[in-house]
Design a protein around this motif. Structure first.
Motif, short mmCIF file in Angstrom:
data_model
loop_
_atom_site.label_atom_id
_atom_site.label_comp_id
_atom_site.label_asym_id
_atom_site.label_seq_id
_atom_site.Cartn_x
_atom_site.Cartn_y
_atom_site.Cartn_z
N UNK A 192 0.83 -1.21 0.00
CA UNK A 192 0.00 0.00 0.00
C UNK A 192 0.86 1.26 0.00
N UNK A 193 1.97 1.23 0.75
CA UNK A 193 2.85 2.40 0.83
C UNK A 193 3.37 2.78 -0.56
N UNK A 194 3.75 1.75 -1.35
CA UNK A 194 4.33 2.00 -2.67
C UNK A 194 3.33 1.79 -3.80
N UNK A 195 2.06 1.59 -3.44
CA UNK A 195 1.01 1.41 -4.45
C UNK A 195 1.40 0.32 -5.46
N UNK A 196 2.01 -0.75 -4.95
CA UNK A 196 2.39 -1.93 -5.73
C UNK A 196 3.51 -1.65 -6.74
N UNK A 197 4.22 -0.53 -6.61
CA UNK A 197 5.37 -0.24 -7.46
C UNK A 197 6.63 -0.87 -6.85
#
Length: 297
Positions: A192-197
């Protein structure tokens, strides 16, 4: 509101036997008293029951090919319509995407040599490693899910909210087991922090069950490394860079510069990485990389 738990239920162990579905529901191992899959298409599936079985099921013990939900005649139990990747089936697909474990229970009515002689037996945690659609034996499309048994030191626990039914008393057998519970909320949190990146290449992978990324521990969990299951020891990576991290294809300098790859690890302010774990990775997993420090004795 009761809590949905992804992982082992406290004070319930593999081999515990429950007299009926009411007892099974009361134990929280599998809450629904009729449905074979417990879960939602937003959260994932926390448990399944093998009982009676779809005609395309395969039970090989530590490997199960599980047929998804839907399309069966309630009286004849024959497949009469197509299945779709929605509802409970999508819940199992989300488990595959996010690495969530699913509790497996075998019922006495399940036609398998691994089934109990009576009642319902808790078989432990399985992971959904892949899923696919095919034309089943009855000529209709079904969704199949390959489940593989999770070893003791892979077991994790994660809780979300769910409506609470009324339960009755449970019956169980006593077994002595050792298991390591890990926090699956951290797995979802890092994504969630990296929005799946990916923190290395910025790749964001889309699948039919949503976006996909992997939570990678810098200092590995379990023996002999005994890394902690904490957010400061976890990265959000694509599958390629997860494998490279695990097998020393690259490492990370204290300033987050990549060693063995060009560029720098992307780190958001709310994600504080412990430099101790980065140094541990450099010392124990990377060799012959430019500027990589040598392992300590």
């Amino acid at each position: 509101m009761a809590e949905r738990i992804f992982g082992h239920i406290p004070n319930v162990f593999e081999g515990d036997v429950f007299e009926n579905r009411i007892a099974l529901s009361h134990s929280k191992v599998h809450r629904p008293t009729q449905a074979g899959i417990s879960g939602s298409q937003k959260e994932g599936a926390d448990s399944i029951v093998l009982s009676g079985g779809y005609e395309d099921d395969q039970d090989l013990g530590d490997v199960i090919v599980y047929t998804g939900h839907g399309g069966r005649d309630p009286i004849t139990k024959k497949q009469v319509t197509h299945q779709f990747l929605s509802d409970k089936n999508l819940a199992l697909a989300i488990n595959c995407q996010n690495g969530l474990p699913v509790r497996v229970i075998r019922g006495a009515n399940h036609k398998s040599k691994f089934s109990p002689e009576f009642g319902y037996r808790y078989e432990g945690l399985y992971k959904v490693v892949k899923y696919w659609r095919k034309t089943g034996r009855s000529g209709f499309n079904v969704w199949l899910f390959r489940l593989e048994k999770i070893t003791v030191d892979q077991a994790l626990t994660y809780q979300v909210s769910e409506d609470s039914p009324i339960y009755s008393k449970t019956t169980r057998t006593l077994t002595a087991q050792q298991r390591l519970n890990r926090d699956y909320s951290l797995t979802l949190k890092i994504k969630e922090i990296y929005n799946f990146h990916c923190q290395v290449c910025n790749t964001k992978i889309f699948t039919n069950a949503g976006f996909y990324a992997e939570a990678a521990h810098i200092k590995p969990l379990g023996e002999p490394h005994n890394g902690p299951d904490t957010l400061d020891n976890i990265l959000c990576l694509c599958p390629n860079h997860h494998v490279m991290l695990d097998f020393g294809g690259f490492t990370i300098d204290d300033d987050y510069s990549l060693i063995g790859l060009e560029g720098k690890l992307y780190v958001k302010p709310e994600h504080r990485i412990n430099s101790e774990f980065i140094r541990y990775h450099r010392e124990h997993f990377t060799f012959n990389l430019p500027h990589a420090s040598q392992p300590s004795s």
